[in-house]
Structure formats: C-alpha cells, structure tokens
Motif scaffolding. Structure first.
Motif, short mmCIF file in Angstrom:
data_model
loop_
_atom_site.label_atom_id
_atom_site.label_comp_id
_atom_site.label_asym_id
_atom_site.label_seq_id
_atom_site.Cartn_x
_atom_site.Cartn_y
_atom_site.Cartn_z
N ASP A 36 0.82 -1.22 0.00
CA ASP A 36 0.00 0.00 0.00
C ASP A 36 0.85 1.27 0.00
O ASP A 36 0.57 2.21 -0.75
N ALA A 37 1.87 1.29 0.84
CA ALA A 37 2.69 2.49 0.97
C ALA A 37 3.43 2.80 -0.33
O ALA A 37 3.46 3.96 -0.78
N ASP A 38 4.04 1.77 -0.95
CA ASP A 38 4.79 2.00 -2.18
C ASP A 38 3.85 2.39 -3.32
O ASP A 38 4.19 3.25 -4.15
N PHE A 39 2.68 1.76 -3.38
CA PHE A 39 1.73 2.13 -4.44
C PHE A 39 1.37 3.60 -4.32
O PHE A 39 1.36 4.34 -5.33
N HIS A 40 1.08 4.07 -3.12
CA HIS A 40 0.71 5.47 -2.92
C HIS A 40 1.87 6.40 -3.30
O HIS A 40 1.66 7.45 -3.92
N THR A 41 3.09 6.02 -2.94
CA THR A 41 4.26 6.84 -3.29
C THR A 41 4.41 6.95 -4.80
O THR A 41 4.72 8.03 -5.33
N LEU A 42 4.20 5.87 -5.51
CA LEU A 42 4.42 5.83 -6.96
C LEU A 42 3.29 6.50 -7.74
O LEU A 42 3.54 7.12 -8.79
N PRO A 68 -4.61 -7.42 -6.26
CA PRO A 68 -4.58 -6.25 -5.38
C PRO A 68 -3.21 -6.06 -4.74
O PRO A 68 -2.33 -6.91 -4.90
N ASN A 69 -3.06 -4.94 -4.00
CA ASN A 69 -1.80 -4.71 -3.31
C ASN A 69 -1.51 -5.84 -2.32
O ASN A 69 -2.43 -6.48 -1.81
N ARG A 70 -0.23 -6.05 -2.06
CA ARG A 70 0.21 -7.14 -1.18
C ARG A 70 0.89 -6.58 0.07
O ARG A 70 1.20 -5.38 0.13
N PRO A 71 1.19 -7.44 1.03
CA PRO A 71 1.87 -6.95 2.24
C PRO A 71 3.29 -6.45 1.98
O PRO A 71 3.81 -5.64 2.75
N ALA A 72 3.95 -6.96 0.93
CA ALA A 72 5.33 -6.55 0.63
C ALA A 72 5.49 -6.38 -0.87
O ALA A 72 4.93 -7.14 -1.66
N THR A 73 6.27 -5.39 -1.28
CA THR A 73 6.54 -5.14 -2.68
C THR A 73 7.46 -6.22 -3.24
O THR A 73 8.47 -6.57 -2.62
#
Length: 217
Positions: free
Chosen positions: A39-45, A86-91
C-alpha cells in the motif's frame, strides 16, 4: 461486467470437466515481468491508494492493473512494467533471468513472498520513486491448486513434481513446487524464459508426473 463474468464461469466449468477427466492435466500460464506493490509504495508511486483493474487473471481476485511502472537497475531500465493487483503486504518484482541481465540486477530464484535474499531494485511511477533493498526475484516454477485438485493428484502443499510438455520443443521439466490453497485454481506458472525454451504458451495443457509416493501409516 455480467457478460465477462458469464464467459469466465463457462470457461471455468469446461476446465473443471477436463481436470475431472484427467486430473494430471493442468493449464499453463506464462508470467511476463510484473510488479506487486504494498500500500505504501503504491501510494508513493501513483499518489492514490489502490490499483485499477485492467483484466482479471485466472487466480481468484487477482488482476492485471491499468497502472505500469519503470524499473531501474545498474545497466538500464524497463518501461511499462505491469502492476498486478490487489496490493500485497510486501513489494515484489518478478523478473526473468534475461530481464535481470538487461537491468544488471542480481535477483535470486525464489518462491513468491520469500524476499529475505531478494535483490535490490528501483521502481519509478508517475509521481514518485522507491528504492527497495530486497524486492527482485526470479520466480521459481510452481503449480497452483485447490485442496480437491491436490487430493485427486495425491499431492500436498510444498511437494515437488515434474511436468511433461508437448509440441515441437516439448520435454520434461522438474522441480515444480505444489502450492495448495482453498482459493487457488489449477494452473501452472512459468516465466517467459522457461516458456520460450520449451515452446509453451498460456492456455496450453501439460501433464503432471512423478507425483511423490505416499507410505501408508
């Protein structure tokens, strides 16, 4: 959409009949390079929370997203690499060995989610970048299946089996990891390097063999 859901249901029923007739037959899915994001990396990108569905894939709830990223390595970059949802716990970045050479990325062969030894990679989106110390892997060959499929084949989660491929470049590949989960549908996964080497394409049918022998209790 209702029409798409109806077609998917018909296809799934046909595949189920094939599996019941010959449980050793499984459908092939060739995996091109792709990215799973937390989730965090998706939002950053991308600047928003969740990926947008482009096309659902065979495994329930999983989809190819509209979003794409650029991957950067010491030797070069790759544009328009598909995000999977969907988004996962880790990239996690899944590459072929050829991709690794082109990028200059040292990615180990590993099963999905095993990222302790994964290689470093930089991911660029429309609004930001992330540098991951442990994200890049070459995904090990594996077969998804549900508990009923596993019972028909006489295998269990984490077993290793062999698979015979037909066609002009056909042959046998060993060391497919069996992954059993209630939500899984029967499907074999190879990356593009392996698929090209043995002449396999998405939608082909192949035969599972050398199932581990079970001793009676």
């Amino acid at each position: 959409m209702p029409g798409t859901l109806l077609i998917d249901e018909i296809v799934e029923r046909v595949l189920q009949r094939i599996a019941e007739a010959d449980p050793a037959q499984t459908i092939v899915g060739i995996s091109n390079r792709h990215v799973h994001l937390d989730d965090a990396d998706f939002h950053t990108l991308f600047g928003y929370a969740k990926p947008t569905v482009k096309k659902y894939v065979r495994q329930r709830g999983e989809f190819a997203a509209e979003e794409t990223v650029t991957l950067h390595g010491p030797r070069g970059h790759m544009d328009r690499v598909r995000v999977m949802g969907p988004n996962r716990p880790a990239t996690q970045v899944e590459l072929s060995r050829t991709d690794c050479f082109a990028l200059g990325v040292a990615a180990p062969m590993a099963q999905s989610g095993n990222l302790a030894e994964a290689g470093p990679i930089e991911i660029e989106g429309p609004v930001g970048r992330v540098v991951k110390a442990h994200a890049a892997i070459v995904a090990g060959r594996h077969i998804h299946m549900g508990p009923d499929d596993a019972a028909r084949l006489g295998v269990k989660d984490q077993d290793r089996v062999s698979v015979v491929f037909g066609g002009e470049r056909g042959g046998r590949l060993d060391q497919f990891l069996v992954r059993v989960k209630e939500s899984f549908l029967l499907e074999l996964h190879l990356d593009t390097d392996e698929g090209n080497a043995i002449g396999a394409r998405t939608g082909d049918y192949v035969t599972i063999c050398d199932v581990p022998r079970r001793t009676s209790p």
